[in-house]
Write a protein that holds these residues in place. Structure first.
Motif, PDB file in Angstrom:
ATOM      1  N   ILE A   1      64.997  17.086  42.052  1.00  0.00           N
ATOM      2  CA  ILE A   1      66.265  16.315  42.655  1.00  0.00           C
ATOM      3  C   ILE A   1      66.936  15.834  40.765  1.00  0.00           C
ATOM      4  O   ILE A   1      65.610  15.622  40.351  1.00  0.00           O
ATOM      5  N   LEU A   2      67.954  16.107  40.347  1.00  0.00           N
ATOM      6  CA  LEU A   2      68.781  15.627  39.017  1.00  0.00           C
ATOM      7  C   LEU A   2      69.797  15.196  39.039  1.00  0.00           C
ATOM      8  O   LEU A   2      69.945  15.241  40.669  1.00  0.00           O
ATOM      9  N   PRO A   3      70.162  14.367  38.607  1.00  0.00           N
ATOM     10  CA  PRO A   3      71.520  13.748  39.460  1.00  0.00           C
ATOM     11  C   PRO A   3      72.874  14.684  39.307  1.00  0.00           C
ATOM     12  O   PRO A   3      72.440  15.712  38.915  1.00  0.00           O
ATOM     13  N   GLY A   4      73.341  14.294  40.608  1.00  0.00           N
ATOM     14  CA  GLY A   4      74.498  15.329  40.965  1.00  0.00           C
ATOM     15  C   GLY A   4      74.591  15.473  42.050  1.00  0.00           C
ATOM     16  O   GLY A   4      73.861  14.456  43.150  1.00  0.00           O
ATOM     17  N   SER A   5      74.496  16.111  42.895  1.00  0.00           N
ATOM     18  CA  SER A   5      75.198  16.289  44.565  1.00  0.00           C
ATOM     19  C   SER A   5      74.107  15.880  45.513  1.00  0.00           C
ATOM     20  O   SER A   5      74.156  15.660  46.154  1.00  0.00           O
ATOM     21  N   ASN A   6      73.034  17.254  44.938  1.00  0.00           N
ATOM     22  CA  ASN A   6      71.253  16.637  45.419  1.00  0.00           C
ATOM     23  C   ASN A   6      71.186  16.032  45.790  1.00  0.00           C
ATOM     24  O   ASN A   6      70.531  15.090  46.499  1.00  0.00           O
ATOM     25  N   GLN A   7      70.680  14.980  44.650  1.00  0.00           N
ATOM     26  CA  GLN A   7      70.978  13.248  44.445  1.00  0.00           C
ATOM     27  C   GLN A   7      71.637  12.649  45.478  1.00  0.00           C
ATOM     28  O   GLN A   7      70.598  11.663  45.867  1.00  0.00           O
ATOM     29  N   ILE A   8      72.524  12.433  45.104  1.00  0.00           N
ATOM     30  CA  ILE A   8      73.956  12.008  46.611  1.00  0.00           C
ATOM     31  C   ILE A   8      73.496  12.424  48.016  1.00  0.00           C
ATOM     32  O   ILE A   8      73.190  10.911  48.438  1.00  0.00           O
ATOM     33  N   VAL A   9      73.023  13.494  47.790  1.00  0.00           N
ATOM     34  CA  VAL A   9      73.096  13.704  49.123  1.00  0.00           C
ATOM     35  C   VAL A   9      71.291  12.223  50.130  1.00  0.00           C
ATOM     36  O   VAL A   9      71.322  12.171  50.964  1.00  0.00           O
ATOM     37  N   ILE A  10      70.768  13.296  48.869  1.00  0.00           N
ATOM     38  CA  ILE A  10      68.688  12.503  48.743  1.00  0.00           C
ATOM     39  C   ILE A  10      68.687  10.854  49.314  1.00  0.00           C
ATOM     40  O   ILE A  10      68.156  10.181  50.319  1.00  0.00           O
ATOM     41  N   GLU A  11      69.821  10.730  47.964  1.00  0.00           N
ATOM     42  CA  GLU A  11      69.461   8.978  48.268  1.00  0.00           C
ATOM     43  C   GLU A  11      70.439   8.789  49.815  1.00  0.00           C
ATOM     44  O   GLU A  11      70.682   7.752  50.586  1.00  0.00           O
ATOM     45  N   HIS A  12      71.325   8.843  50.049  1.00  0.00           N
ATOM     46  CA  HIS A  12      71.690   8.662  51.034  1.00  0.00           C
ATOM     47  C   HIS A  12      71.403   8.661  52.300  1.00  0.00           C
ATOM     48  O   HIS A  12      71.482   8.140  53.651  1.00  0.00           O
ATOM     49  N   LEU A  13      71.149  10.241  52.016  1.00  0.00           N
ATOM     50  CA  LEU A  13      69.962   9.955  53.956  1.00  0.00           C
ATOM     51  C   LEU A  13      68.734   9.593  53.310  1.00  0.00           C
ATOM     52  O   LEU A  13      68.675   8.791  54.875  1.00  0.00           O
ATOM     53  N   LEU A  14      67.915   8.902  52.126  1.00  0.00           N
ATOM     54  CA  LEU A  14      67.020   8.214  52.399  1.00  0.00           C
ATOM     55  C   LEU A  14      67.566   6.799  53.117  1.00  0.00           C
ATOM     56  O   LEU A  14      66.444   5.707  54.252  1.00  0.00           O
TER      57      LEU A  14
END
Length: 367
Positions: A10-23
């Motif tokens: 995970i790095l800042p960006g779409s991957n980070q945004i998605v995982i944050e909201h998923l968790l």
């Protein structure tokens, strides 16, 4: 359920945004689950309370450090906590044998279907690492039906595995600050070649020949790309109608997006198309191309270009400007379908299915 999550990529960006909201949605829906997350020091992730987090120093050569941690730390943590399942946030995860089933998240196959948008080295790296991840996975979670279809079409043998879609959420946009600008503007994106910012600028040049038009704001451009596009815009004499934004903070981007009067999103490839879902959620008129993921997400609630030409995009922009309140309300109703709780539930159920299917099969094998 005890889940070890390999978030070392995970790095800042779409991957980070998605995982944050998923968790966050997962913890809210299933507070009794144990989630153990591994991340690097530069993940940029705001981890919700209730998620056990271990930050791993990956060293100066981040990629090699990630491989080492995935080979040693991930399986060790699975054994230590008695994990029911391990979830990799991308297909490239640990290749080491695990004491539990493994699942991975597949975002898209753009490197295979749009190879010209990647360097040779990047394509090869993804091909090798993703192929290993798909072959070892007991379950694969895709972010759209489009990605699931692409995956099964290219690898029909995966039909014997668990491959389920968990579409992304859009309800995070409810909290975005919104103002009414003095001059309504359109917004488009330039961070990747698949967003086709050049096509949008071409359309604005054509639209100006037809008469007055709303200003266009471009976000997501790095310094080099922004300077090059600025020179092109100046050459065309579009300085007065096309504004290139500097790199925006998260809060600035949200305000800029939510206050737009039109979202122009002529992407030629998406794994899901989160900006489309966000635009519908906020009731903003939307222009898209006939790209499978965008058609899946919008389901008839956006103006779709007739083809991939400048004229078709210009015509769609004009048509989107006439979107009425009833159409926007219908789009909001469609976007209400995409919630992070729904994403979390679909993800968790896929993992549970892997546990139910794989563990009995392993216990039944002769020793």
């Amino acid at each position: 359920m005890r889940v070890v999550i390999d978030g070392l990529s995970i790095l800042p960006g779409s991957n980070q945004i998605v995982i944050e909201h998923l968790l966050r949605a997962w913890v809210d829906a299933h507070p009794g689950d144990e989630l153990h997350l591994l991340i690097g020091p530069d993940a940029g992730l705001t981890v919700p309370d209730g998620v056990g987090t271990r930050t791993i120093d990956l060293g100066r050569r981040r990629y090699l450090g990630r491989l080492r941690a995935q080979a040693t730390v991930v399986p060790r943590l699975c054994r230590t906590v008695g994990a029911d399942v391990m979830l990799g946030t991308i297909p490239s995860t640990t290749v080491t044998r695990l004491p539990c089933p493994r699942a991975v998240i597949a975002w898209d196959l753009r490197h295979e279907l749009r190879p010209d948008q990647f360097s040779t080295a990047a394509r090869r790296l993804r091909k090798v690492s993703y192929d290993i991840g798909f072959r070892q996975a007991d379950a694969i979670i895709t972010i759209s039906e489009r990605t699931r279809d692409d995956l099964l079409r290219s690898r029909p043998w995966l039909a014997r595995r668990i491959v389920r879609a968990a579409q992304l959420g859009s309800d995070h946009a409810d909290s975005w600050p919104r103002t009414v600008p003095e001059t309504p503007y359109a917004l488009t994106f330039g961070q990747w070649s698949n967003k086709n910012v050049g096509l949008v600028v071409d359309a604005w040049e054509l639209l100006r020949e037809r008469g007055p038009l709303r200003p266009l704001s471009v976000v997501g451009l790095g310094t080099t790309a922004r300077e090059a596009l600025a020179a092109d815009i100046a050459r065309r004499g579009l300085d007065d109608v096309v504004r290139l934004q500097p790199w925006l903070t998260d809060q600035e981007f949200r305000a800029c997006f939510a206050s737009a009067g039109l979202i122009v999103f002529p992407s030629d490839f998406e794994g899901f198309g989160l900006p489309a879902a966000e635009a519908m959620r906020l009731g903003i008129p939307l222009v898209i191309t006939p790209e499978p993921a965008l058609l899946e997400v919008t389901d008839g609630h956006a103006v779709v270009t007739a083809d991939w030409t400048t004229r078709a995009l210009a015509d769609a922009v004009v048509a989107a400007g006439a979107t009425d309140d009833a159409a926007l309300a219908a789009a909001r109703e469609r976007a209400a379908h995409f919630t992070w709780r729904r994403t979390a539930e679909a993800t968790r159920e896929t993992l549970a299915e892997a546990v139910r299917r794989v563990r009995p099969a392993r216990r039944s094998r002769p020793t």
